[in-house]
Design a protein around this motif. Sequence first.
Motif, mmCIF file in Angstrom:
data_model
loop_
_atom_site.group_PDB
_atom_site.id
_atom_site.type_symbol
_atom_site.label_atom_id
_atom_site.label_comp_id
_atom_site.label_asym_id
_atom_site.label_seq_id
_atom_site.Cartn_x
_atom_site.Cartn_y
_atom_site.Cartn_z
ATOM 1 N N LEU A 134 58.840 37.257 -9.908
ATOM 2 C CA LEU A 134 57.996 38.031 -9.005
ATOM 3 C C LEU A 134 58.180 39.533 -9.187
ATOM 4 C CD1 LEU A 134 58.147 35.935 -5.727
ATOM 5 C CD2 LEU A 134 56.353 35.993 -7.462
ATOM 6 N N SER A 135 59.344 39.945 -9.671
ATOM 7 C CA SER A 135 59.585 41.369 -9.929
ATOM 8 C C SER A 135 58.869 41.852 -11.179
ATOM 9 C CB SER A 135 61.084 41.643 -10.067
ATOM 10 O OG SER A 135 61.730 41.378 -8.852
ATOM 11 N N SER A 136 58.740 40.987 -12.161
ATOM 12 C CA SER A 136 58.167 41.419 -13.441
ATOM 13 C C SER A 136 56.727 40.957 -13.666
ATOM 14 C CB SER A 136 59.042 40.927 -14.598
ATOM 15 O OG SER A 136 59.083 39.512 -14.608
ATOM 16 N N GLU A 137 56.327 39.899 -13.021
ATOM 17 C CA GLU A 137 54.989 39.329 -13.229
ATOM 18 C C GLU A 137 54.144 39.537 -11.967
ATOM 19 O OE1 GLU A 137 54.199 38.097 -16.216
ATOM 20 O OE2 GLU A 137 56.260 38.298 -16.955
ATOM 21 N N THR A 138 53.737 40.780 -11.730
ATOM 22 C CA THR A 138 53.050 41.107 -10.482
ATOM 23 C C THR A 138 51.738 40.355 -10.294
ATOM 24 O OG1 THR A 138 52.072 43.036 -11.558
ATOM 25 C CG2 THR A 138 54.104 43.391 -10.316
ATOM 26 N N HIS A 139 51.116 39.926 -11.383
ATOM 27 C CA HIS A 139 49.857 39.186 -11.266
ATOM 28 C C HIS A 139 50.039 37.828 -10.588
ATOM 29 C CE1 HIS A 139 51.628 37.677 -14.998
ATOM 30 N NE2 HIS A 139 50.897 36.591 -14.820
ATOM 31 N N LEU A 140 51.268 37.354 -10.442
ATOM 32 C CA LEU A 140 51.511 36.071 -9.782
ATOM 33 C C LEU A 140 51.513 36.170 -8.259
ATOM 34 C CD1 LEU A 140 54.209 34.514 -12.121
ATOM 35 C CD2 LEU A 140 51.753 34.044 -12.048
ATOM 36 N N SER A 141 51.441 37.403 -7.740
ATOM 37 C CA SER A 141 51.353 37.572 -6.292
ATOM 38 C C SER A 141 50.085 38.322 -5.885
ATOM 39 C CB SER A 141 52.581 38.294 -5.747
ATOM 40 O OG SER A 141 52.669 39.598 -6.268
ATOM 41 N N HIS A 142 49.291 38.696 -6.869
ATOM 42 C CA HIS A 142 47.978 39.305 -6.608
ATOM 43 C C HIS A 142 46.990 38.647 -7.563
ATOM 44 C CE1 HIS A 142 45.266 43.090 -6.269
ATOM 45 N NE2 HIS A 142 44.921 42.148 -5.412
ATOM 46 N N ILE A 143 46.440 37.546 -7.099
ATOM 47 C CA ILE A 143 45.623 36.683 -7.949
ATOM 48 C C ILE A 143 44.156 36.880 -7.604
ATOM 49 C CG2 ILE A 143 45.138 34.277 -8.540
ATOM 50 C CD1 ILE A 143 48.090 33.704 -7.630
ATOM 51 N N LYS A 144 43.354 37.033 -8.638
ATOM 52 C CA LYS A 144 41.900 37.140 -8.448
ATOM 53 C C LYS A 144 41.244 35.983 -9.180
ATOM 54 C CE LYS A 144 41.841 42.075 -7.710
ATOM 55 N NZ LYS A 144 41.295 43.366 -8.103
ATOM 56 N N THR A 145 40.351 35.313 -8.477
ATOM 57 C CA THR A 145 39.602 34.211 -9.064
ATOM 58 C C THR A 145 38.113 34.478 -8.845
ATOM 59 O OG1 THR A 145 39.724 32.935 -7.008
ATOM 60 C CG2 THR A 145 41.432 32.521 -8.653
ATOM 61 N N ILE A 146 37.299 33.769 -9.570
ATOM 62 C CA ILE A 146 35.851 33.854 -9.381
ATOM 63 C C ILE A 146 35.373 32.473 -8.949
ATOM 64 C CG2 ILE A 146 33.620 34.293 -10.474
ATOM 65 C CD1 ILE A 146 35.110 36.195 -12.391
ATOM 66 N N VAL A 147 34.800 32.421 -7.762
ATOM 67 C CA VAL A 147 34.290 31.175 -7.201
ATOM 68 C C VAL A 147 32.825 31.414 -6.837
ATOM 69 C CG1 VAL A 147 34.533 29.474 -5.359
ATOM 70 C CG2 VAL A 147 36.566 30.585 -6.291
ATOM 71 N N ASN A 148 31.940 30.613 -7.430
ATOM 72 C CA ASN A 148 30.501 30.770 -7.201
ATOM 73 C C ASN A 148 30.046 32.207 -7.440
ATOM 74 O OD1 ASN A 148 30.243 28.033 -6.484
ATOM 75 N ND2 ASN A 148 30.809 28.490 -4.378
ATOM 76 N N GLU A 149 30.528 32.777 -8.529
ATOM 77 C CA GLU A 149 30.188 34.136 -8.960
ATOM 78 C C GLU A 149 30.668 35.216 -8.000
ATOM 79 O OE1 GLU A 149 26.069 34.383 -10.094
ATOM 80 O OE2 GLU A 149 26.198 32.562 -11.299
ATOM 81 N N LYS A 150 31.592 34.881 -7.122
ATOM 82 C CA LYS A 150 32.158 35.838 -6.178
ATOM 83 C C LYS A 150 33.656 35.971 -6.457
ATOM 84 C CE LYS A 150 33.008 36.598 -1.306
ATOM 85 N NZ LYS A 150 33.235 35.932 -0.041
ATOM 86 N N VAL A 151 34.141 37.218 -6.519
ATOM 87 C CA VAL A 151 35.564 37.451 -6.753
ATOM 88 C C VAL A 151 36.336 37.171 -5.462
ATOM 89 C CG1 VAL A 151 37.319 39.166 -7.343
ATOM 90 C CG2 VAL A 151 35.127 39.161 -8.549
ATOM 91 N N CYS A 152 37.355 36.345 -5.568
ATOM 92 C CA CYS A 152 38.238 36.027 -4.442
ATOM 93 C C CYS A 152 39.622 36.587 -4.760
ATOM 94 C CB CYS A 152 38.333 34.525 -4.229
ATOM 95 S SG CYS A 152 36.767 33.774 -3.797
#
Length: 192
Positions: A134-152
Motif C-alpha cells: 500500500l505504501s508503494s502501489e498507490t493505485h491499489l487504494s485509488h481504483i478507477k473503473t469504467i462501468v457502462n461508459e462511466k468512470v467509477c
Amino acid sequence: MIKKNEVSYYPEIQQFIEAQLKSNFRSICNRELSVFWGIGELKAKLNQIINDNPEKCSCASKFVQNVCPLNLDIFALVTDGNKFQILILEVKLMPSVGLKEWSQLVGYCLVSGAKYGLLLNINNGASTRLSQILSSETHLSHIKTIVNEKVCEHCLGFMKWDAITQSFEYSNLGLIKSLSDLSERLAIEFSQ
C-alpha cells in the motif's frame, strides 16, 4: 475475562465514525450530514434504510435498484439529503491483516459500486507485506473503473481500531488517511 468477537466492536466503531464525519462535515460545510448504518446484506438493508428515511435517503433509490446483493460487515449510507455515498467497512480481529483482507474490501467496493472503503483491524495493524504494497502501489487504494461508459472511482484506506481508547490509529496506508480526509472528500463532492 470474556473474549469479544469482531461483531461486538461494531457499535463503538460506528458511533465513532459517525460522530467524526458529522463534526468534520459541519465544520467544513457549515451544514448537516446524515449517516445511516447497515450490517449484512447490502441491497435489502439499503432498501430498508431508504423506506424508513425517505426524506433524507431517496437520493439513493436509483443506486439501490442496480446494486448486487452482498453480505458486508458494515456499511454506511452517508447523505446530505441531496447526494449520497456508500462507505464499506471490512472489520477484522486478527494479529495482522494482509492482501487477502485488502482484496476482499476491493472486491466489495468494485461489485457494489461503493466509492469509499475502509479495512479496519481491531487492536492490530497490517502485515509488513500489505504495508509495503500500500505504501508503494498507490493505485491499489485509488481504483478507477469504467462501468457502462462511466468512470467509477474507489477510494480505500486502512486503519487500526484501538479498543481501549475507542478511537482509530491512522496508519497512513491507502488513499483515505483519516476520517478528516474522508470528511473533506465528502464535503467537496456534496458541494459540487
